[in-house]
Design an enzyme around this catalytic site. Structure first.
Site, mmCIF file in Angstrom:
data_model
loop_
_atom_site.group_PDB
_atom_site.id
_atom_site.type_symbol
_atom_site.label_atom_id
_atom_site.label_comp_id
_atom_site.label_asym_id
_atom_site.label_seq_id
_atom_site.Cartn_x
_atom_site.Cartn_y
_atom_site.Cartn_z
ATOM 1 N N ASP A 137 0.771 -1.316 0.124
ATOM 2 C CA ASP A 137 -0.008 0.042 0.016
ATOM 3 C C ASP A 137 0.758 1.163 0.048
ATOM 4 O O ASP A 137 0.441 2.204 -0.703
ATOM 5 C CB ASP A 137 -1.018 0.100 0.927
ATOM 6 C CG ASP A 137 -2.144 -1.011 1.154
ATOM 7 O OD1 ASP A 137 -2.312 -1.503 -0.272
ATOM 8 O OD2 ASP A 137 -2.810 -1.282 2.125
ATOM 9 N N ASN A 153 -4.741 8.826 1.935
ATOM 10 C CA ASN A 153 -5.169 8.061 3.192
ATOM 11 C C ASN A 153 -5.549 9.048 4.326
ATOM 12 O O ASN A 153 -6.966 9.121 4.558
ATOM 13 C CB ASN A 153 -4.299 7.218 3.851
ATOM 14 C CG ASN A 153 -4.088 5.869 3.369
ATOM 15 O OD1 ASN A 153 -5.241 5.399 2.759
ATOM 16 N ND2 ASN A 153 -3.003 5.232 3.650
ATOM 17 N N GLU A 154 -4.593 10.022 4.823
ATOM 18 C CA GLU A 154 -4.946 10.964 5.947
ATOM 19 C C GLU A 154 -3.916 11.949 5.991
ATOM 20 O O GLU A 154 -2.728 11.785 5.231
ATOM 21 C CB GLU A 154 -4.892 10.256 7.064
ATOM 22 C CG GLU A 154 -3.607 9.993 7.782
ATOM 23 C CD GLU A 154 -3.075 8.582 7.297
ATOM 24 O OE1 GLU A 154 -1.741 8.537 6.858
ATOM 25 O OE2 GLU A 154 -3.824 7.412 7.035
ATOM 26 N N ALA A 167 -6.457 3.027 8.142
ATOM 27 C CA ALA A 167 -5.167 3.097 8.503
ATOM 28 C C ALA A 167 -4.723 3.755 9.745
ATOM 29 O O ALA A 167 -5.172 3.259 10.782
ATOM 30 C CB ALA A 167 -4.413 3.824 7.222
ATOM 31 N N LYS A 178 -7.768 4.120 12.204
ATOM 32 C CA LYS A 178 -8.302 3.062 12.872
ATOM 33 C C LYS A 178 -7.395 2.878 14.189
ATOM 34 O O LYS A 178 -7.895 2.495 15.395
ATOM 35 C CB LYS A 178 -8.294 1.683 12.156
ATOM 36 C CG LYS A 178 -8.960 0.617 12.734
ATOM 37 C CD LYS A 178 -8.848 -0.732 12.113
ATOM 38 C CE LYS A 178 -9.396 -1.701 12.850
ATOM 39 N NZ LYS A 178 -8.711 -2.159 13.942
ATOM 40 N N ALA A 201 -4.149 11.221 21.423
ATOM 41 C CA ALA A 201 -3.788 11.457 22.723
ATOM 42 C C ALA A 201 -4.307 12.841 23.363
ATOM 43 O O ALA A 201 -3.438 13.484 24.036
ATOM 44 C CB ALA A 201 -2.352 11.317 23.091
#
Length: 262
Positions: free
Chosen positions: A40, A116-117, A156, A159, A179
């Site tokens: 990926d 993805n992000e 990715a 999650k 966090a």
């Protein structure tokens, strides 16, 4: 494109020869189809190399390890891939892409796309930032950082942060906290937020400091950020809709659950 390991390079050579022998025109400058060989991460690299051609190019992935979320073929299925490409008539499967606009306090702007992000973090200390959703002040975040993902990216980093898994055809963004600091003084929602296509997410850092912006597998560092905006891009990524296209839910099951004895 192939990752730099002996197995992927061997598959690349095999596929190159098979496509050439089948009469395909092979070009890395203006391709109609981009084939990624590896994992990926290699597909992400291919996406960023050809993101200026998203309107015209389609992608297909060949995995040389475990089954990936962006791959429909394994390394031993080269002949099957070539035969399917011979029958290709341009069918595609499209997934949303994230657009990021970063503005500095001096007025400079930088624009990126993510498959993805994208993640914002303060380098030296706890990050404090206002979070705006569709121009509504949602919360003042305190913690390590914030991540905004696409539906395909929901499996990715999102999650691992406790975010939900979204089917890639759902046109939405997901905001996940990294966090977060929650006590009697500081409060955040503490869970991921799914935002519809029409809404925009903005992160406004409270301190003039150094911040990192990670876009998929690349990281950039900036000083004095005014704001970072996130929304779905008008252009999507297109994959070749081959007969071997694997169900998204099959991929999720194979990656995270596997076969369970009942």
């Amino acid at each position: 494109m192939a990752s730099r390991n002996p197995k992927s390079e061997a598959v690349y050579s095999q596929l190159f020869n098979a496509l050439r022998d089948a009469g395909f025109i092979l070009s890395s400058k203006q391709p109609d189809i981009v084939i990624s060989i590896g994992g990926d991460g290699m597909l992400l690299s291919a996406f960023h190399k050809y993101e200026h051609l998203l309107d015209t190019v389609r992608f297909v992935g060949v995995h040389t390890g475990h089954l990936g979320f962006y791959t429909d073929y394994r390394d031993f299925e080269i002949d099957k891939l070539v035969e399917n490409l011979k029958m290709d008539r341009g069918a595609k499967i499209s997934y949303p892409v994230l657009r990021i606009v970063l503005q500095l306090k001096n007025g400079d702007k930088f624009t990126y796309r993510a498959l993805n992000e994208a993640t914002v973090k303060r380098l030296s200390k706890t990050m404090v930032a206002d979070v705006m959703i569709n121009q509504v002040h949602f919360e003042q975040f305190r913690g390590d950082g914030l991540s905004v993902s696409t539906p395909t990216g929901s499996t990715a980093y999102n999650k691992s942060l406790g975010g939900a898994v979204l089917h890639p055809t759902i046109e939405a963004l997901q905001l996940a906290e990294i966090a977060s600091l929650n006590n009697r003084v500081y409060r955040t929602l503490g869970s991921s937020v799914v935002v519809p296509k029409k809404d925009k997410i903005a992160i406004i850092p409270m301190h003039n400091d150094r911040y990192s912006l990670s876009v998929d597998n690349k990281t950039y560092v900036y000083d004095s950020i005014e704001a970072v905006g996130f929304y779905l891009d008008n252009t999507k990524i297109n994959f070749v809709a081959t007969p071997s296209h694997t169900s998204f839910w099959e991929r999720v099951k194979d990656a995270f659950i596997g076969d369970v004895d009942v």
